[in-house]
Design an enzyme around this catalytic site. Structure first.
Site, short mmCIF file in Angstrom:
data_model
loop_
_atom_site.label_atom_id
_atom_site.label_comp_id
_atom_site.label_asym_id
_atom_site.label_seq_id
_atom_site.Cartn_x
_atom_site.Cartn_y
_atom_site.Cartn_z
N GLY A 23 0.69 0.15 -6.42
CA GLY A 23 0.51 1.50 -6.31
C GLY A 23 1.50 2.84 -6.75
O GLY A 23 3.13 2.25 -6.95
N ARG B 34 13.05 5.74 -16.69
CA ARG B 34 14.61 6.13 -17.42
C ARG B 34 15.84 5.68 -17.39
O ARG B 34 17.05 5.44 -17.83
CB ARG B 34 14.25 8.09 -17.05
CG ARG B 34 14.93 8.52 -18.29
CD ARG B 34 14.78 10.49 -17.43
NE ARG B 34 16.01 11.25 -18.24
CZ ARG B 34 17.16 11.70 -17.99
NH1 ARG B 34 16.99 11.24 -16.21
NH2 ARG B 34 17.52 12.67 -17.97
N ASP C 26 4.79 5.66 0.95
CA ASP C 26 4.17 5.46 2.11
C ASP C 26 5.61 5.61 2.52
O ASP C 26 5.23 5.41 4.23
CB ASP C 26 3.85 3.89 2.67
CG ASP C 26 2.46 3.75 1.93
OD1 ASP C 26 1.70 5.33 1.52
OD2 ASP C 26 1.94 2.24 1.35
N MET D 183 -3.29 9.45 3.61
CA MET D 183 -2.71 8.17 2.55
C MET D 183 -1.54 7.60 3.65
O MET D 183 -1.10 8.31 4.72
CB MET D 183 -2.02 7.95 1.63
CG MET D 183 -3.92 7.87 0.97
SD MET D 183 -3.17 7.06 -1.06
CE MET D 183 -4.58 6.66 -1.32
N GLY D 184 -1.11 6.70 3.20
CA GLY D 184 -0.10 5.92 4.25
C GLY D 184 0.14 3.67 4.54
O GLY D 184 0.79 3.17 5.78
N HIS E 177 -6.31 9.84 -3.16
CA HIS E 177 -5.48 9.47 -4.38
C HIS E 177 -4.61 10.61 -4.84
O HIS E 177 -3.14 10.79 -5.69
CB HIS E 177 -5.68 9.08 -5.51
CG HIS E 177 -6.04 7.24 -5.14
ND1 HIS E 177 -7.09 7.00 -4.70
CD2 HIS E 177 -5.03 6.26 -5.48
CE1 HIS E 177 -7.59 5.90 -3.86
NE2 HIS E 177 -5.74 5.29 -4.36
N ARG F 277 -0.88 10.31 -5.20
CA ARG F 277 0.55 9.56 -5.09
C ARG F 277 0.63 10.26 -6.63
O ARG F 277 1.04 9.96 -7.69
CB ARG F 277 -0.63 8.00 -5.93
CG ARG F 277 -1.08 7.60 -4.65
CD ARG F 277 -0.77 6.01 -4.72
NE ARG F 277 -0.87 5.08 -5.80
CZ ARG F 277 -2.06 4.55 -5.65
NH1 ARG F 277 -1.73 4.16 -4.38
NH2 ARG F 277 -2.52 4.03 -6.17
#
Ligand code: F6P
Length: 319
Positions: free
Chosen positions: A11, A21, A127, A169-170, A249, A252
């Site tokens: 994810g 970078r 998460d 989420m998680g 999402h 994210r």
């Protein structure tokens, strides 16, 4: 070691670009060549690579997602996939790999290392469920993103005297939910680490009402149950009418916070330094603010304990 590869897998998480970078620029600084492998292990199997120069990674430190793109690869998990990947690395003259992602990515890094290929992992997932490191890249941004949304919901909750349930989420872990609950002043949080107790939740809501609270906020981690299910159970058992928001999402995406951009930069540079020291099969971890390395299996073999402090503070301060 002359040429290293870098990939992002699993994810996406805010800060992945900052990590790419940092790996690229610190490797170039040390006189190494860098190639970016696209779409994680999938791109590795297909030999989908691009050269990374200092300028290629310009203007990305603040961008969410990953310029290398990402994927969840089932092919790589099979024994023939692993062999194919090792052959690709040879064909591409890649001497070592930095892999950025969550548990699945770190496990992939370990399988390559076990076959004799040098790898270093950077734990990067919203998460924060990776043992060995206090914090993963992406977690701080996700907490802030959820918080931002919840603060907006609070306006409606308080204006209408409503009960809101917000699902975060998680995966199977409650780190995100617990921090979001404390930071947002939620009355209750449901996390996978603590068995679900509907009676306790109802008691808490009644207590909050008796204390004069006119609106309430419940945070539920996706690993416990979906917010719509929880709302249905509250209605059936106690007649509560709750409004439901599933953040999904949204959590994210977006620019990494300063904390994540800094963490990703430090971890990226440390990953390159680690390879140059001749160490591999490890991941970069942040412990008490310092970058250290731990063997990759620590990520999934050790247990990462959610501190009681967050939960008890949340309970004490929210009413
Ligand atoms: O691991 C990050 C994460 O966002 C989890 O919190 C969530 O359960 C999962 O990924 C969702 O995965 P996908 O984007 O593949 O649906």
């Amino acid at each position: 070691m002359k040429r290293i590869g870098v990939l992002t897998s699993g994810g996406d998480a805010p800060g992945m670009n900052a990590a790419i970078r940092a790996v690229t620029r610190s490797a170039i600084y040390e006189g190494l060549e860098v190639v970016g492998i696209k779409r994680g292990f999938e791109g590795l199997l297909e030999g989908d690579v691009i050269p990374l120069m200092s300028r290629t990674v310009g203007g990305i430190i603040h961008r969410g997602g990953t310029i290398l793109r990402t994927a969840r690869s089932e092919r790589f998990k099979r024994p023939e996939g692993l062999l194919e990947a090792l052959n690709r690395l040879k064909e591409l003259f890649i001497d070592a790999l930095v892999l950025i992602g969550g548990e699945g990515t770190l496990k992939g890094a370990w399988t390559l290392y076990e076959k004799g290929f040098p790898t270093v992992g950077i734990p990067c997932t919203i998460d924060n469920d990776i043992a060995g490191t206090d914090i993963t890249v992406g977690f701080d941004t996700a907490v802030n993103t959820a918080l931002d949304a919840i603060r907006k919901l609070r306006d409606t909750a308080s204006s209408h005297d409503r009960l809101f349930i917000v699902e975060v989420m998680g995966r199977e872990a409650g780190f995100l939910a617990a921090d979001v609950a404390l930071a947002s002043g939620a009355e209750y949080v449901l996390i996978p680490e603590i068995p679900f107790d509907l009676d306790k939740l109802c008691q808490r809501l009644r207590y909050a009402r008796r204390q004069g609270k006119t609106h309430s906020l419940i945070i539920v981690a996706e690993g416990v149950m979906g917010a719509p299910d929880l709302a249905a159970r509250l209605k059936d058992t106690a007649g509560y009418e709750a409004r439901v928001t599933v953040l999904g999402h949204i959590q994210r995406g977006g620019s990494p916070t300063a904390a994540d951009a800094i963490l990703a930069s430090k971890m990226g540079a440390c990953a390159v330094e680690t390879l140059l020291e001749g160490k591999s099969g490890v991941m970069v971890c942040c412990q008490n603010g310092h970058m250290v390395t731990r063997p990759l299996p620590v990520a999934w073999e050790e247990e990462k304990i959610l501190s009681d402090e967050v939960l008890s503070l949340m309970e004490m301060l929210s009413i």
